[in-house]
Scaffold this active site. Structure first.
Site, short mmCIF file in Angstrom:
data_model
loop_
_atom_site.label_atom_id
_atom_site.label_comp_id
_atom_site.label_asym_id
_atom_site.label_seq_id
_atom_site.Cartn_x
_atom_site.Cartn_y
_atom_site.Cartn_z
N ASP A 132 0.86 -1.18 0.00
CA ASP A 132 0.00 0.00 0.00
C ASP A 132 0.90 1.23 0.00
O ASP A 132 2.12 1.13 0.15
CB ASP A 132 -0.88 -0.04 1.25
CG ASP A 132 -2.09 0.86 1.15
OD1 ASP A 132 -2.31 1.43 0.07
OD2 ASP A 132 -2.81 0.99 2.14
N GLU B 172 2.42 5.04 -4.03
CA GLU B 172 2.29 6.01 -5.12
C GLU B 172 3.59 6.79 -5.40
O GLU B 172 3.78 7.12 -6.59
CB GLU B 172 1.16 6.99 -4.83
CG GLU B 172 -0.22 6.39 -4.84
CD GLU B 172 -0.51 5.52 -3.62
OE1 GLU B 172 -1.25 4.55 -3.75
OE2 GLU B 172 0.04 5.82 -2.54
N ASP C 53 -9.47 3.70 -1.73
CA ASP C 53 -10.28 4.10 -0.58
C ASP C 53 -11.67 4.56 -0.99
O ASP C 53 -12.01 5.74 -0.92
CB ASP C 53 -9.56 5.22 0.17
CG ASP C 53 -8.21 4.77 0.68
OD1 ASP C 53 -7.91 3.57 0.62
OD2 ASP C 53 -7.45 5.64 1.14
#
Length: 908
Positions: A490, A493, A571
């Protein structure tokens, strides 16, 4: 992810308050003022809609045609600069168009390891059709290329139809490297956003790519964002007056209908019209904005990117499957997943301790609900030090994993790219000593803030760093791990809580002196690659003969991520609108080569009620990646917590997923070999039906099943479009649906959503309720034979050990089933270019369900192998749900899965 990017910002506030104040990041709802728009971004604002393409001309004397490659000098006379243009025809069905500055300038190009190798040398010769003072015309296969010189334009047609025009609107631009001038406007060399200043040491180097798809009203792709399948124009009302953006960002609680870019970027676009499909891929990893306008019957697109080169692949196969097959030659096909990973995953931020894990695992068995994987979020670690355990709540991680595995299940732990700056933490100390971290503009280790507080970030763009990171996943390194533990990446990015737009500064420095602005969208895939290589390394040690296929979920992605592992849409929220938009989001990912994807069932944020949970599970069983997940501050929502009736409905839905796994796994094998999507828009299967081109509230699972989600509260009916030219059967009752020319109203209850079998297909199933995929391993199969108007059908079944790489050497079973002339046959499937399957399984087909057999006065019987006769009986389509008896069932024929056989259907 726990999309920890979305996780409550309270924890982040406490950490950041030690040294700085953040005003807008630490909230739990999307605020677009935290993120830049085109007008606030120098390179976009100075190029958007600005006609500069007339400045670029081909120098005719520079043209060189060498078999499959044309090169020419592209002159920008007002700037007194020249560029190198290259046009290459490839045998795999595409033309590559490149523009770069002359050798030695050193503009960034996406490294070769992001794509696959081998296609570069497979070229197809150009044939020179004509040449004049202002034009050269070339052809290769079905593609025709017209290169005009003054001004430069390029037009490509496929099979005689116009397919693509470049610079026809004069929006092409290429900013040359230059030295700084005192008269340079603001933003050329330094740019400030909120409290962050980007030094931009190389100055302006943006590009604008002007594309027109003539005669195309529908274009698709450029994920990731929560929008419709067919991309809407960006020159309309807000929010679509803003271009689409491709820049991987941690966007928590994103909006359900917005052009803003999310966690991943795939710069691929597909255009489709009746009779023709064309695709483009701009191989560039810098920040991009994409304008879409639709003048008349055309679609015009302006792509603007901050840096790099023009490296555009134009896929000219003519159909969607051909375009995706060609793209797969460049970016790769989907890695064949382990079978367990296609079952149901249960996740929450966070299952708090070993007792909680045991209780949740036991709850599934207590309520007879199958599942395969239990997940742990960031709270399982020792102070957010990844690859560690909090011994106060997880003192015995190995026995815990072994206990879960004893029931045929696996576990997943989260591992994020930020590394806590703590010299007592072995990952940090080793990486710091070896110089493995991203540097800031002063060449010091970059220090950003994330869940652990002060953090450094592994420079996974370096092959050496990726190799070192992979070694951290062996059982001796990752203490407390077992072969039953898989990984979740996770925040890759990368997410940086105190960085500009919650990410890393663009003037940070990576391996080879590359600025972060150049490779930002690659950071996530490189981290994903390195982690997956770690699990491959672990598997090769645990099982030297065949290894272990990795399972690593990633939030960030780029072209090629499909070769590594699955992603999810991040999300989302417990809202009907997020359930609805999940379908076009996943369809878009499939159309851009990344089919192994899913959305958090129930929504990550918020508290869904029983109805929303039920409807989401009923759709979620068709997601390629199927996971329930929730935020730390939400109410507990395991499937049995909404009352007995809801539990029963969710149980039925999840059991339905497990019954479909033979079909889904076979679809994944096709994705693995050919690049085909798992979920498909209706137009993909019915490419001539113009009324379907923008439909995104229904979808196909492979070619055989159509699904209509129910995405509104209190719905008692829905409109269903069943494409013409096919026969359809209700997948619950087996009843044939009368043909209609338009959509029709279907009554629905909370017990299910409309699902249909498409005539002409044979679908393999396993229908015995089990607790997990491992428990299904020795179960027999059911074949659903849905006949088309000709009384024919075809399908296949793929199986292997479900875990290792043994399938790559031929240890698999692949059978083709055909029904024609009232005979059902099973023969070996041979995939071109692959070893023949040699695996033999001691399994049988225990039921064959026929849909659409014509009426017979005395019924039918089956003659098996020319000898044994068994009557066909009216019965329910599925053993899991005894509904109206609209099917004819052949019971217990005991047909061997691994061998050829024939069953003839004759009148009784």
């Amino acid at each position: 992810m726990a999309a920890p990017g979305a996780k409550t910002r309270v924890q982040a506030i406490l950490l950041l308050a030690l040294s700085l104040v953040l005003s807008s990041h630490v909230v739990s709802a999307f605020k677009d003022n935290e993120f830049k728009k085109c007008a606030q971004t120098s390179f976009c604002s100075r190029n958007r809609g600005v006609q500069q393409g007339q400045n670029f001309e081909i120098v005719p004397a520079s043209l060189v045609l060498n078999t499959a490659t044309l090169t020419a000098t592209l002159s920008n006379k007002p700037a007194s600069k020249t560029l190198q243009l290259t046009l290459t025809s490839h045998a795999d069905g595409f033309v590559r168009f490149m523009v770069d500055e002359l050798p030695g300038v050193g503009r960034y190009q996406v490294p070769g390891d992001v794509l696959v190798s081998g296609w570069e040398t497979k070229k197809a010769a150009f044939k020179e059709e004509s040449r004049s003072a202002n034009q050269i015309v070339l052809s290769s296969g079905d593609a025709r290329v017209e290169l005009n010189f003054q001004p430069f334009t390029l037009a490509i047609s496929v099979k005689g139809q116009p397919a693509l025009q470049i610079n026809s609107r004069n929006l092409f631009n290429f900013e040359h490297r230059r030295t700084k001038q005192d008269s340079d406007p603001a933003g050329y060399w330094e740019e400030t956003w909120m409290s962050h200043t980007d030094s931009k040491p190389k100055g302006p180097e943006a590009m604008s790519l002007d594309l027109v798809f003539p005669g195309f009203q529908n274009v698709y792709g450029i994920p990731e964002r929560a929008t419709s399948l067919s991309l809407r124009p960006t020159n309309g009302a807000a929010p679509y007056g803003e271009p689409y953006r491709l820049y991987n960002l941690d966007v928590f609680e994103y909006l359900d209908d917005h052009p803003f870019g999310l966690y991943g970027s795939i710069p691929v676009m597909m255009a489709h019209k009746k009779g023709l499909t064309v695709g483009v891929f701009w191989n560039n990893a810098a920040e991009m904005f994409v304008d879409v306008v639709k003048p008349g019957r055309d679609t015009a697109v302006q792509w603007i990117t901050e840096s790099g080169i023009v490296d555009l692949f134009v896929f000219v196969g003519g159909s969607a499957p051909a375009v995706l097959a060609s793209y797969a030659k460049v970016a790769g096909t989907t890695a064949l997943p382990q079978l367990f990973s296609l079952g149901y995953h249960q996740c929450r931020w966070n299952y708090k301790d070993e007792a909680d894990v045991k209780a949740v695992d036991g709850g599934f068995d207590e309520h007879a609900i199958p599942y395969d994987v239990l997940w742990l979020d960031i709270e399982h670690t020792n102070g957010k030090r990844y690859l560690t355990w909090d011994s106060s709540v997880f003192p015995n991680p190995i026995p815990m994993q072994e206990d879960v595995a004893s029931r045929g299940r696996e576990m997943v732990t989260i591992v994020d790219p930020h590394v806590k700056r703590d010299h007592a933490y072995y990952v940090f100390s080793e990486a710091e000593k070896a110089g493995h971290f991203v540097k800031n503009k002063y060449n010091n280790d970059f220090d950003g803030w994330c869940w652990p507080g002060q953090s450094s970030y592994l420079d996974v763009t370096s092959p050496a760093v990726r190799s070192w990171w992979a070694e951290q996943f062996t059982l001796d390194k990752y203490q407390g791990s077992t072969k039953h533990l898989y990984i979740w990446n996770d925040m890759n990015e990368p997410s940086v809580f105190n960085g500009p737009e919650i990410t890393m500064q663009k003037d940070n420095i990576h391996f080879g002196g590359v600025e972060h602005r150049d490779n930002h969208n690659l950071y996530g895939i490189y981290y994903h690659m390195a982690t997956a290589e770690g699990l491959k390394l672990r598997g090769s040690i645990v099982n030297p003969e065949s290894g272990d296929r990795p399972f690593v979920l990633s939030r960030a992605f780029f072209s090629g991520t499909q070769r590594v592992g699955p992603i999810w849409t991040g999300d989302n929220a417990a809202q009907w609108s997020h359930l609805k938009v999940s379908v076009p989001m996943l369809l878009t990912l499939g159309l851009t080569g990344l089919p192994y994807s899913g959305a958090d069932v129930g929504g990550f944020f918020g508290n869904p009620d029983a109805e929303l949970m039920t409807r989401w599970y009923q759709v979620g069983i068709f997601y390629p990646f199927f996971r329930g997940h929730a935020h730390l501050e939400t109410q507990r929502r395991e499937p049995w917590l909404f009352g007995p009736e809801t539990t029963a409905r969710i149980r039925t839905a999840i059991r339905g997923r497990y019954a479909m796994l033979p079909y889904i796994y076979t679809l994944f094998r096709a994705a693995n070999t050919s690049g085909l999507p798992i979920l498909r828009p209706l137009w993909y299967e019915f490419p001539e039906a113009e009324e379907l081109f923008a439909v995104d509230e229904e979808f196909m699972l492979g070619s055989a099943m159509l699904v209509k989600p129910v995405s509104a509260a209190g719905a008692s009916s829905v409109d269903v479009t069943l494409p013409q030219g096919a026969r359809w059967y209700d997948a619950l009752t087996g009843a044939m649906v009368p043909p209609r020319t338009k959509s029709h109203r279907v009554q629905v209850t909370l017990d299910g959503i409309p699902v249909y079998y498409r005539g002409g297909n044979i679908v393999p199933r396993r229908e015995r309720p089990r607790r997990s995929t491992a428990a299904q391993a020795n179960d027999p199969y059911t074949l659903v034979v849905a006949l088309d108007d000709k009384g024919e059908a075809a399908g296949s079944l793929y199986a292997d050990d479900g875990r290792t790489f043994a399938f790559t050497r031929g240890d698999y079973l692949h059978r083709d089933f055909t029904f024609k002339g009232m005979k059902l046959t099973s023969t070996a499937h041979q995939e071109p270019g692959l070893p023949a399957g040699t695996l033999t399984l001691p399994l049988t087909v225990e039921r064959v369900v026929f849909l659409g057999l014509p009426p017979a006065r005395r019924g039918y019987k089956a003659v098996i192998g020319g000898k044994h006769t068994v009557p066909l009986e009216a019965g329910p389509l599925s053993m899991l749900a005894a509904q109206a008896e609209n099917a004819l069932v052949l019971r217990k024929p005991d047909l061997p899965v691994s061998h050829d056989w024939t069953v003839e259907i004759v009148a009784a």
